[in-house]
Design a protein around this motif. Structure first.
Motif, PDB file in Angstrom:
ATOM      1  N   GLU A 198     -82.479 -82.726  47.242  1.00  0.00           N
ATOM      2  CA  GLU A 198     -82.298 -83.899  46.392  1.00  0.00           C
ATOM      3  C   GLU A 198     -81.598 -83.539  45.087  1.00  0.00           C
ATOM      4  N   ASP A 199     -80.607 -84.333  44.705  1.00  0.00           N
ATOM      5  CA  ASP A 199     -79.868 -84.082  43.462  1.00  0.00           C
ATOM      6  C   ASP A 199     -80.775 -84.131  42.244  1.00  0.00           C
ATOM      7  N   THR A 200     -81.816 -84.959  42.303  1.00  0.00           N
ATOM      8  CA  THR A 200     -82.690 -85.108  41.138  1.00  0.00           C
ATOM      9  C   THR A 200     -83.457 -83.832  40.815  1.00  0.00           C
ATOM     10  N   LEU A 201     -83.489 -82.883  41.740  1.00  0.00           N
ATOM     11  CA  LEU A 201     -84.156 -81.612  41.452  1.00  0.00           C
ATOM     12  C   LEU A 201     -83.361 -80.774  40.475  1.00  0.00           C
ATOM     13  N   TYR A 202     -82.077 -81.064  40.331  1.00  0.00           N
ATOM     14  CA  TYR A 202     -81.197 -80.171  39.576  1.00  0.00           C
ATOM     15  C   TYR A 202     -80.430 -80.864  38.444  1.00  0.00           C
ATOM     16  N   ASN A 203     -80.464 -82.197  38.377  1.00  0.00           N
ATOM     17  CA  ASN A 203     -79.643 -82.873  37.368  1.00  0.00           C
ATOM     18  C   ASN A 203     -80.394 -83.220  36.089  1.00  0.00           C
ATOM     19  N   GLY A 204     -81.661 -82.783  35.972  1.00  0.00           N
ATOM     20  CA  GLY A 204     -82.411 -83.010  34.743  1.00  0.00           C
ATOM     21  C   GLY A 204     -83.128 -84.330  34.667  1.00  0.00           C
ATOM     22  N   SER A 205     -82.950 -85.210  35.665  1.00  0.00           N
ATOM     23  CA  SER A 205     -83.546 -86.532  35.585  1.00  0.00           C
ATOM     24  C   SER A 205     -85.063 -86.519  35.748  1.00  0.00           C
ATOM     25  N   ARG A 206     -85.614 -85.390  36.212  1.00  0.00           N
ATOM     26  CA  ARG A 206     -87.061 -85.311  36.378  1.00  0.00           C
ATOM     27  C   ARG A 206     -87.766 -84.753  35.146  1.00  0.00           C
ATOM     28  N   ASN A 207     -87.036 -84.491  34.091  1.00  0.00           N
ATOM     29  CA  ASN A 207     -87.652 -83.918  32.898  1.00  0.00           C
ATOM     30  C   ASN A 207     -88.634 -84.875  32.234  1.00  0.00           C
ATOM     31  N   SER A 208     -88.514 -86.166  32.559  1.00  0.00           N
ATOM     32  CA  SER A 208     -89.385 -87.147  31.911  1.00  0.00           C
ATOM     33  C   SER A 208     -90.733 -87.286  32.592  1.00  0.00           C
ATOM     34  N   VAL A 209     -90.956 -86.572  33.712  1.00  0.00           N
ATOM     35  CA  VAL A 209     -92.226 -86.673  34.429  1.00  0.00           C
ATOM     36  C   VAL A 209     -93.355 -86.163  33.529  1.00  0.00           C
ATOM     37  N   LYS A 210     -94.396 -86.978  33.371  1.00  0.00           N
ATOM     38  CA  LYS A 210     -95.498 -86.624  32.470  1.00  0.00           C
ATOM     39  C   LYS A 210     -96.704 -86.050  33.202  1.00  0.00           C
ATOM     40  N   GLY A 211     -96.868 -86.443  34.465  1.00  0.00           N
ATOM     41  CA  GLY A 211     -98.046 -86.007  35.199  1.00  0.00           C
ATOM     42  C   GLY A 211     -97.739 -84.913  36.190  1.00  0.00           C
ATOM     43  N   LEU A 212     -98.770 -84.413  36.836  1.00  0.00           N
ATOM     44  CA  LEU A 212     -98.630 -83.377  37.841  1.00  0.00           C
ATOM     45  C   LEU A 212     -99.169 -83.892  39.163  1.00  0.00           C
ATOM     46  N   PRO A 213     -98.588 -83.438  40.279  1.00  0.00           N
ATOM     47  CA  PRO A 213     -99.099 -83.887  41.576  1.00  0.00           C
ATOM     48  C   PRO A 213    -100.481 -83.324  41.865  1.00  0.00           C
ATOM     49  N   ASN A 214    -101.206 -84.023  42.742  1.00  0.00           N
ATOM     50  CA  ASN A 214    -102.513 -83.570  43.234  1.00  0.00           C
ATOM     51  C   ASN A 214    -103.584 -83.481  42.144  1.00  0.00           C
ATOM     52  N   LEU A 215    -103.431 -84.325  41.093  1.00  0.00           N
ATOM     53  CA  LEU A 215    -104.485 -84.371  40.078  1.00  0.00           C
ATOM     54  C   LEU A 215    -105.688 -85.137  40.631  1.00  0.00           C
ATOM     55  N   PRO A 216    -106.878 -84.988  40.024  1.00  0.00           N
ATOM     56  CA  PRO A 216    -108.017 -85.816  40.440  1.00  0.00           C
ATOM     57  C   PRO A 216    -107.672 -87.291  40.342  1.00  0.00           C
ATOM     58  N   GLU A 217    -108.319 -88.125  41.166  1.00  0.00           N
ATOM     59  CA  GLU A 217    -107.956 -89.533  41.250  1.00  0.00           C
ATOM     60  C   GLU A 217    -108.055 -90.235  39.909  1.00  0.00           C
ATOM     61  N   SER A 218    -108.959 -89.817  39.071  1.00  0.00           N
ATOM     62  CA  SER A 218    -109.128 -90.492  37.782  1.00  0.00           C
ATOM     63  C   SER A 218    -107.950 -90.277  36.870  1.00  0.00           C
ATOM     64  N   ASP A 219    -107.199 -89.164  37.072  1.00  0.00           N
ATOM     65  CA  ASP A 219    -106.077 -88.851  36.197  1.00  0.00           C
ATOM     66  C   ASP A 219    -104.744 -89.211  36.812  1.00  0.00           C
ATOM     67  N   ALA A 220    -104.672 -89.206  38.153  1.00  0.00           N
ATOM     68  CA  ALA A 220    -103.389 -89.421  38.819  1.00  0.00           C
ATOM     69  C   ALA A 220    -103.068 -90.900  38.894  1.00  0.00           C
ATOM     70  N   GLU A 221    -101.786 -91.211  38.785  1.00  0.00           N
ATOM     71  CA  GLU A 221    -101.333 -92.585  38.952  1.00  0.00           C
ATOM     72  C   GLU A 221    -101.356 -92.938  40.428  1.00  0.00           C
ATOM     73  N   GLU A 222    -101.906 -94.126  40.727  1.00  0.00           N
ATOM     74  CA  GLU A 222    -101.982 -94.540  42.109  1.00  0.00           C
ATOM     75  C   GLU A 222    -100.616 -94.951  42.612  1.00  0.00           C
ATOM     76  N   GLU A 223    -100.325 -94.604  43.856  1.00  0.00           N
ATOM     77  CA  GLU A 223     -99.077 -94.993  44.476  1.00  0.00           C
ATOM     78  C   GLU A 223     -99.160 -96.453  44.865  1.00  0.00           C
ATOM     79  N   PRO A 224     -98.112 -97.224  44.643  1.00  0.00           N
ATOM     80  CA  PRO A 224     -98.147 -98.638  45.010  1.00  0.00           C
ATOM     81  C   PRO A 224     -98.495 -98.796  46.472  1.00  0.00           C
ATOM     82  N   LYS A 225     -99.417 -99.734  46.762  1.00  0.00           N
ATOM     83  CA  LYS A 225     -99.837-100.000  48.133  1.00  0.00           C
ATOM     84  C   LYS A 225     -99.385-101.395  48.552  1.00  0.00           C
ATOM     85  N   SER A 226     -99.196-101.556  49.844  1.00  0.00           N
ATOM     86  CA  SER A 226     -98.928-102.879  50.377  1.00  0.00           C
ATOM     87  C   SER A 226    -100.265-103.566  50.630  1.00  0.00           C
TER      88      SER A 226
END
Length: 369
Positions: A198-226
């Protein structure tokens, strides 16, 4: 370790460094105080070997000893200890075949048979003085096994057929481009990369990510559900390939640009003002210590082309560029701004002098010796 002796008869009575080698000698001698200049014995022996058709004669070793004010026996000890120094004549193209376990498991023994067939026994030199070979220990290219080093370059992912072709061309005076001899880039998978594309891995656009994957549910943002419980709010891919309409592709491209712009807005600090100039007017930013070819390309993509631009950066500009390049603290630590001010005023730094003399590999243009 086997006893190694140098060839007295083949070495003649004299040796002299080539005139073009003298600047390199002065470079190495300049690294040490006058009373410690014998510390340069290994690089000077290497330069002598280069100037003596790939091997060290006894007069060449004596010349190095005289330059460094060392007893001859001390230089002989160094030369006979390190197998990087050849003590007998070699061919114009000297093949070092790696026979260590990874290469052996991948077919190095078959490559040895090719060398024996085309050249002869180990350390033999062909009658036309073009080819010679030897087996060596690990050359550090295990992932591209089996491989050989010919003079200064690596030839990797070889088969008996490809090595036979290489030696045939070199034996006829035809140069062969070094590198991989299968369809892959460096040590990437054959046929090209299959992951992390993915280009986004190398073009700097991911620098704004504030959270980390696999955090406890209380801290992680929920993924939109249908509406269906547990189902992601997106359609699963079908097995039927279809071509997206041009309108959808255009909208997707525009959304990608907007996403990148939004990411840049979230970087702390102030983005430096870009400058549009003719490519011929751009400065060689690689003369700044810490700026390699990749960093220079990224700076150019931001409209940064001149030393004067970097010299004028404010702390807020430095903060923004460090955030964009994921270089927290590096620009200040390596003093890019101070170096740029010196270079913009027409001065030189120790690093820029090394770049100008061609002693910094990462600052050379691709394909340059």
């Amino acid at each position: 370790m086997a006893l190694r002796r140098f060839d007295i008869e083949a070495g003649g009575d004299s040796f002299a460094f080539k005139p073009e080698t003298e600047p390199n000698i002065e470079f190495w001698l300049g690294k040490y105080p006058e009373d410690k200049k014998r510390s340069a014995v290994i690089p000077l022996l290497w330069l002598a070997q280069k100037d003596n058709d790939g091997w060290l004669s006894e007069p060449a070793m004596r010349t190095v000893a005289d330059r460094l004010g060392m007893p001859y026996i001390r230089v002989y000890e160094v030369a006979t200890f390190y197998t990087m120094f050849k003590l007998a004549p070699v061919g114009k193209y000297h093949v070092q075949l790696c026979g260590t376990t990874p290469c052996m498991l991948r077919g190095a023994n078959d490559l040895k048979k090719v060398c024996e067939k085309k050249i002869g026994k180990k350390m033999a030199v062909t009658d036309d003085q073009r080819l010679s070979w030897e087996e060596v220990e690990c050359l550090g290219a295990c992932v591209n096994a089996p491989m050989v080093q010919i003079n200064d370059y690596y030839y990797e992912d070889l088969t008996p057929e490809s090595l036979d072709e290489i030696l045939g061309k070199l034996g006829n005076g035809v140069d062969v481009e070094p590198g991989n001899f299968v369809d892959r880039l460096n040590s990437a998978p054959e046929g090209g990369a299959t992951t992390l594309k993915e280009d986004t891995l190398y073009n700097g656009s991911r620098n704004s990510v504030k959270g980390l994957p696999n955090l406890p549910e209380s801290d992680a943002e929920e993924e939109p559900k249908s509406e269906a419980k547990g189902k992601p709010d997106r359609e699963a891919p079908t097995n039927v390939d279809r071509e997206e309409p041009k309108e959808e592709k255009l909208e997707a491209a525009e959304e990608g640009v907007e996403a990148t712009q939004d990411a840049e807005k979230q970087i702390e600090g102030t983005r430096p003002e870009p400058l549009e100039i003719d490519g011929k007017q751009a400065d060689d930013l690689k003369r700044i210590s810490g700026v390699g070819p990749k960093n220079e390309d990224q700076l150019n993509s931001l409209g940064i082309h001149k030393f004067s631009q970097i010299a004028a950066w404010t702390p807020e500009n430095v903060q923004w560029v460090e955030g964009y390049l994921s270089f927290r603290g590096r620009i200040e630590r390596e003093n890019w701004v101070g170096q740029a001010k010196t270079l913009a005023d027409g001065g030189e730094t120790d690093f820029s002098k090394r770049v100008d003399s061609g002693d910094v590999d990462s600052s050379r243009e691709e394909g340059e010796d």
